[in-house]
Design an enzyme around this catalytic site. Structure first.
Site, mmCIF file in Angstrom:
data_model
loop_
_atom_site.group_PDB
_atom_site.id
_atom_site.type_symbol
_atom_site.label_atom_id
_atom_site.label_comp_id
_atom_site.label_asym_id
_atom_site.label_seq_id
_atom_site.Cartn_x
_atom_site.Cartn_y
_atom_site.Cartn_z
ATOM 1 N N SER A 83 0.845 -1.199 0.000
ATOM 2 C CA SER A 83 0.000 0.000 0.000
ATOM 3 C C SER A 83 0.878 1.245 0.000
ATOM 4 O O SER A 83 0.399 2.346 0.255
ATOM 5 C CB SER A 83 -0.920 0.002 1.234
ATOM 6 O OG SER A 83 -0.147 -0.008 2.423
ATOM 7 N N ASN B 271 -0.567 -2.790 13.336
ATOM 8 C CA ASN B 271 -2.029 -2.767 13.453
ATOM 9 C C ASN B 271 -2.525 -1.548 14.236
ATOM 10 O O ASN B 271 -3.451 -0.849 13.801
ATOM 11 C CB ASN B 271 -2.528 -4.055 14.115
ATOM 12 C CG ASN B 271 -2.170 -5.284 13.295
ATOM 13 O OD1 ASN B 271 -1.689 -5.158 12.169
ATOM 14 N ND2 ASN B 271 -2.399 -6.460 13.852
ATOM 15 N N THR C 284 -43.721 21.330 -5.360
ATOM 16 C CA THR C 284 -43.685 19.978 -4.799
ATOM 17 C C THR C 284 -44.014 19.049 -5.962
ATOM 18 O O THR C 284 -44.778 19.449 -6.857
ATOM 19 C CB THR C 284 -44.708 19.766 -3.659
ATOM 20 O OG1 THR C 284 -46.022 19.917 -4.188
ATOM 21 C CG2 THR C 284 -44.506 20.752 -2.509
ATOM 22 N N HIS C 285 -43.435 17.884 -5.982
ATOM 23 C CA HIS C 285 -43.580 16.960 -7.130
ATOM 24 C C HIS C 285 -43.188 17.648 -8.432
ATOM 25 O O HIS C 285 -43.712 17.301 -9.494
ATOM 26 C CB HIS C 285 -45.009 16.421 -7.247
ATOM 27 C CG HIS C 285 -45.575 15.929 -5.953
ATOM 28 N ND1 HIS C 285 -45.474 14.620 -5.535
ATOM 29 C CD2 HIS C 285 -46.237 16.592 -4.962
ATOM 30 C CE1 HIS C 285 -46.052 14.496 -4.354
ATOM 31 N NE2 HIS C 285 -46.521 15.672 -3.977
ATOM 32 N N SER D 182 -20.704 24.066 -25.560
ATOM 33 C CA SER D 182 -20.683 22.841 -26.350
ATOM 34 C C SER D 182 -19.610 22.965 -27.424
ATOM 35 O O SER D 182 -19.346 24.058 -27.920
ATOM 36 C CB SER D 182 -22.060 22.635 -26.992
ATOM 37 O OG SER D 182 -21.951 21.823 -28.134
ATOM 38 N N ASN E 208 -23.960 25.512 -20.495
ATOM 39 C CA ASN E 208 -24.424 24.337 -19.751
ATOM 40 C C ASN E 208 -23.984 24.375 -18.285
ATOM 41 O O ASN E 208 -22.865 24.803 -17.992
ATOM 42 C CB ASN E 208 -23.871 23.060 -20.397
ATOM 43 C CG ASN E 208 -24.381 22.866 -21.817
ATOM 44 O OD1 ASN E 208 -25.506 23.239 -22.130
ATOM 45 N ND2 ASN E 208 -23.539 22.322 -22.667
ATOM 46 N N TYR F 38 -7.072 -7.879 13.375
ATOM 47 C CA TYR F 38 -6.652 -7.231 12.132
ATOM 48 C C TYR F 38 -6.710 -8.239 10.985
ATOM 49 O O TYR F 38 -6.315 -9.397 11.129
ATOM 50 C CB TYR F 38 -5.216 -6.674 12.246
ATOM 51 C CG TYR F 38 -4.784 -6.019 10.950
ATOM 52 C CD1 TYR F 38 -5.124 -4.702 10.678
ATOM 53 C CD2 TYR F 38 -4.131 -6.751 9.964
ATOM 54 C CE1 TYR F 38 -4.782 -4.108 9.458
ATOM 55 C CE2 TYR F 38 -3.789 -6.167 8.750
ATOM 56 C CZ TYR F 38 -4.121 -4.844 8.510
ATOM 57 O OH TYR F 38 -3.805 -4.266 7.317
HETATM 58 N N1 ARG Z 1 -0.608 -1.564 5.362
HETATM 59 C C1 ARG Z 1 -1.431 -2.109 6.392
HETATM 60 C C2 ARG Z 1 -2.806 -1.419 6.360
HETATM 61 O O1 ARG Z 1 -2.905 -0.424 5.728
HETATM 62 C C3 ARG Z 1 -0.796 -1.884 7.720
HETATM 63 C C4 ARG Z 1 -1.040 -2.952 8.745
HETATM 64 C C5 ARG Z 1 -0.394 -4.225 8.375
HETATM 65 N N2 ARG Z 1 -0.539 -5.188 9.435
HETATM 66 C C6 ARG Z 1 -0.381 -6.484 9.233
HETATM 67 N N3 ARG Z 1 -0.573 -7.269 10.246
HETATM 68 N N4 ARG Z 1 -0.132 -6.962 8.054
HETATM 69 O O2 ARG Z 1 -3.755 -1.873 6.931
#
Ligand code: ARG
Length: 502
Positions: free
Chosen positions: A44, A127, A172-173, A292, A300, A332
């Site tokens: 991520s 976590n 209304t409506h 347009s 518009n 988690y």
């Molecule tokens: N990147 C993870 C999230 O956004 C962080 C927590 C990861 N924890 C784990 N036990 N894999 O949730």
């Protein structure tokens, strides 16, 4: 890597504890789990840019607390905190590879400090860390959204105070119903936005609780001071139960629901305005319109259509979030990594909508002539005439019948009413009300002026409402400022604490 085995030895020996913190074995262990074909899928890191600053703050508060609790020595704290400053200056883009921003920052600390940098992750888990980061960042986004909504309300009230006498048709409506005023219509949206703001403020207070110190989900043997990390980060208190603290994402749900509700208010405002533009009541400023590519005459209301469209995104985000969270077991689970983005997208999208929707409406030109002549079309004064008869003692239902019958005439005027009264009541209208009163009731402007009950459209009632609405606005501004102040006081305090070590 999973956080379930950090700091405890557990099934997999990290090499620490027995031989002392002298090797890079934990890094080797991580590589075993992050080098495969699922590397990108698991990571991520790029989306985590949003919580880069939050993670650094959380790291700092955690290290300060660990040091105050004699869990980490002053010297290690100093080198770790100095490394964090360096990492901050280099920026999110300079982070080494990692599953996420938490792991990458830790790796960057260890790169700078050596194995002692690994002490930063004592008595915590990603976590509790990620939950703290999301809450920390979301507070900022909520305050920004709230400030935008408050600003939008201010602009609506300012426009309303200029249009207190501007009579327009009300529907209304989507059928002509009763004459009202532009100010009364504008205030209706300000009232809705005030409640939307109230919901976001309520959400803020539950977002602003610290999960830090929960560790993976089951607490920690270290003597952590959870209240201290909470205070250093400006949180109002704790999510106490450690399992709840790492599992809970209901704060994202209520934020997203609040944002989706705000989106609904804005899409109503946009839709009304599109219809008013369609009928020629409202002329948008060029800055809020498009033309347009083929039809040269077109102007518009695209901005307002996009406000409606973005509301769809926010509703989809809420639905996506709920679907992600539904049925997750304790504690988690990695699904949670997909939860935050729904809330971020929704809050960004709708905050921008608030500014544009209200900008478009408050800079538009109202065509007072078109509004005035439309205000009485479709016999919109009928209810006022029935009210007049009822006030003279005729039962309202009978009065309704008289006026409905008059409304079937080509010209529902005093003569038509007189004829209807003779048919329904068996006597002259004028034995109940005088002709001048009927003429007044048939006039849209007078009709508006007569409806001076609290919250009604009569200019006096709207003026009184505007005063109360401004008081409400000032109260919300104060509530937002107070929360901002709490956050900046905490941030200054954290800076001071950090500067005691570096
Ligand atoms: N990147 C993870 C999230 O956004 C962080 C927590 C990861 N924890 C784990 N036990 N894999 O949730």
């Amino acid at each position: 890597m999973t956080d379930d085995d950090q700091n405890t030895g557990g099934e997999h020996d990290t090499g620490y504890g027995r031989t002392g913190p002298a090797s890079g074995e934990s890094v080797v262990r991580r590589e075993r789990f992050t080098g495969g074909p699922a590397r990108e899928f698991l990571s991520s890191l790029s989306a985590d840019e949003r919580i880069f600053a939050a993670d650094l703050a959380v790291d700092r508060a955690h290290v300060v607390m660990l040091t105050e609790q004699d869990i980490v020595g002053d010297e290690d704290a100093a080198t770790i905190l100095a490394a964090l400053a360096d990492i901050e200056a280099a920026g999110h883009g300079a982070l080494p590879a990692g599953e996420d921003v938490h792991e990458a920052i830790e790796t960057a600390v260890v790169e700078r400090v050596g194995p002692a940098g690994g002490r930063m992750h004592t008595a915590r888990s990603r976590n509790d860390e990620v939950a703290a980061c999301i809450r920390y960042r979301l507070r900022e986004d909520l305050l920004a959204a709230l400030e935008t909504v408050v600003e939008a309300r201010e602009r609506l009230l300012a426009s309303a105070s200029e249009e207190v006498e501007t009579v327009m048709p009300g529907y209304t409506h989507l059928q002509p119903a009763q004459p009202t005023t532009v100010a009364h219509w504008l205030c209706s949206y300000e009232g809705a936005l005030a409640r939307d703001a109230g919901r976001l403020l309520d959400a803020y207070d539950r977002v602003n609780r610290s999960p830090l110190g929960a560790a993976a989900f089951a607490g920690t043997p270290f003597d952590v001071d959870r209240e201290q990390t909470a205070a250093l980060l400006g949180f109002d208190g704790l999510v106490e139960n450690a399992t709840d603290a790492v599992s809970a994402r209901d704060f994202l749900v209520e934020t997203s629901a609040g944002v989706a509700g705000l989106g609904l208010t804005l899409s109503g405002l946009a839709e009304d305005s599109v219809l008013f533009a369609h009928r020629g009541y409202l002329d948008l400023a060029d800055a809020y319109a498009s033309t347009s590519s083929i039809m040269p005459q077109k102007k518009n209301p695209d901005t307002l259509e996009l406000v409606r469209g973005r509301t769809g995104d926010a509703v989809a985000g809420l639905s996506g979030l709920l679907t992600t969270l539904k049925g997750l077991p304790r504690a988690y689970n990695r699904d949670l990594q997909r939860a935050g983005r729904h809330a971020w997208e929704a809050i960004d999208s709708v905050t921008a909508s608030a500014e544009v929707a209200v900008g478009a409406v408050t800079t538009a030109d109202w065509d007072e002539g078109a509004l005035a002549s439309a205000a009485g079309e479709g016999f919109t004064t009928a209810t006022g005439v029935a009210d007049l008869l009822a006030r003279s003692g005729v039962p309202f239902r009978t009065a309704h019948e008289v006026v409905a019958l008059a409304g079937e005439a080509d010209q529902p005027d005093a003569a038509a009413l007189e004829a209807a009264a003779r048919e329904v009541l068996g006597e002259s209208l004028w034995s109940h009300v005088d002709r001048a009163a009927v003429e007044r009731a048939l006039d849209p402007e007078q009709s508006v002026a007569s409806r001076d009950s609290r919250g009604g459209p009569a200019p006096d009632a709207v003026a009184a409402h505007l005063d109360r609405a401004r008081d409400g606005l000032a109260g919300d501004r104060a509530a937002i400022d107070e929360r901002r102040e709490t956050l900046s006081t905490a941030a200054r305090r954290l800076d001071r604490e950090v500067s005691r070590y570096v």
